[in-house]
Design an enzyme around this catalytic site. Sequence first.
Site, mmCIF file in Angstrom:
data_model
loop_
_atom_site.group_PDB
_atom_site.id
_atom_site.type_symbol
_atom_site.label_atom_id
_atom_site.label_comp_id
_atom_site.label_asym_id
_atom_site.label_seq_id
_atom_site.Cartn_x
_atom_site.Cartn_y
_atom_site.Cartn_z
ATOM 1 N N ALA A 80 0.884 -1.131 -0.067
ATOM 2 C CA ALA A 80 0.022 -0.163 -0.079
ATOM 3 C C ALA A 80 0.900 1.080 0.051
ATOM 4 C CB ALA A 80 -0.890 0.028 1.271
ATOM 5 N N GLN A 82 1.537 3.712 2.100
ATOM 6 C CA GLN A 82 1.954 4.000 3.126
ATOM 7 C C GLN A 82 2.638 2.529 3.973
ATOM 8 O OE1 GLN A 82 3.236 6.084 5.058
ATOM 9 N NE2 GLN A 82 2.561 7.751 3.644
ATOM 10 N N SER A 83 2.849 1.622 2.919
ATOM 11 C CA SER A 83 3.525 0.346 3.270
ATOM 12 C C SER A 83 4.688 0.293 4.169
ATOM 13 C CB SER A 83 3.690 -0.561 2.272
ATOM 14 O OG SER A 83 4.484 -1.734 2.583
ATOM 15 N N ASN A 84 4.712 -0.431 5.342
ATOM 16 C CA ASN A 84 6.006 -0.555 6.014
ATOM 17 C C ASN A 84 7.046 -1.505 5.290
ATOM 18 O OD1 ASN A 84 5.231 1.010 8.283
ATOM 19 N ND2 ASN A 84 3.845 -0.410 8.925
ATOM 20 N N VAL A 86 7.474 -2.377 2.212
ATOM 21 C CA VAL A 86 8.233 -1.873 1.137
ATOM 22 C C VAL A 86 9.265 -0.919 1.491
ATOM 23 C CG1 VAL A 86 6.288 -2.061 -0.447
ATOM 24 C CG2 VAL A 86 6.669 -0.024 0.497
#
Length: 340
Positions: A80, A82-84, A86
Amino acid sequence: MKDRGQYLTALERFSRAAIGHLPTPVEAMPNLGQELGLSLFVKRDDCTGIGFGGNKVRQLEYYLGAAQDVQADVLLITGAVQSNFVRTAAAMGCKLGMRCHIQLEERVPKISDLHRTNGNVLLDRLLGATLHSYPDGEDETGADAAIRRIADSLRDAGQRPYVIPLGADSEPLGALGYVRAAVEVLPQIEAIGGVDEIVVASGSALTHAGLLLGLRLAGDTTPVRGVCVRRNATLQTLRVIQRIADTANLLGVDGQVVAPQDVSVTDAALGPGYGQMTADTRAAIERTARTEGLFLDPVYTGKVMAGLIKLAEADALCGRRVLFWHTGGQPALFGYSDQF
């Protein structure tokens, strides 16, 4: 599989890029615990060290170990906006000399320009990642196919890509990080006099499934309650069961050590869906900060704490000893700052 040597031998068959700051500590949360009428502790996996830390470091150690085995020079991953996951992949890739291509899904509706540019997205760009977009946030199969096409183009250009898949049909290498975490936490739990329950975020299910399987393989029966952050309880229960079976198969162990009744999830704090702020989540984040000086995030840990608070207020945890598993994610706070 209760012998610790056998337990670790199963894990050691898999390559691991061991760069996380481990073990992470277990700490008391006396102020908030007193308010809630329970003995509250926190497992600080926000302190895993690389790229602002979080639970994804444990998972990525195994994916990057596999990437090193094939001499990859570029990582590809989907998440997503705001993915942690990635952000942490890009940071760990930098540490190991691998560039990163990130495919950002449109998983959260009606997000602001702030959400698209701050928090984890800002960090992705600082880490030098190449960003791509995928228009559907609920199409794991399509997203995996799209990122493999990007990998093919990189391969055609002479690079050596490694894809970290998104879908539940993929090999659950990341869950091994939490099978290992179970080994780590058991003596810590013993040192604080035991706990009656562990509460953790349940999204992709790799953290939840790996931890639960690891505990049962070690002969520990502590209940693990997953707080849904993406799907309702019915769908998430099925996903956790599948990922436990997949992880057990990957390790070559008996997944039946986890009984069906061991898979416990609640969607009481899910709200309208993944990444969408609720009043309960915002209140939980503020309350935890103001009682313990501990920051949570709106997507994962804030919802987990909101769920824990609901359980406490319903007397489901009264007088119990509870371990809240902090999976990190604080950079996302800055992508949601307009909602506080």
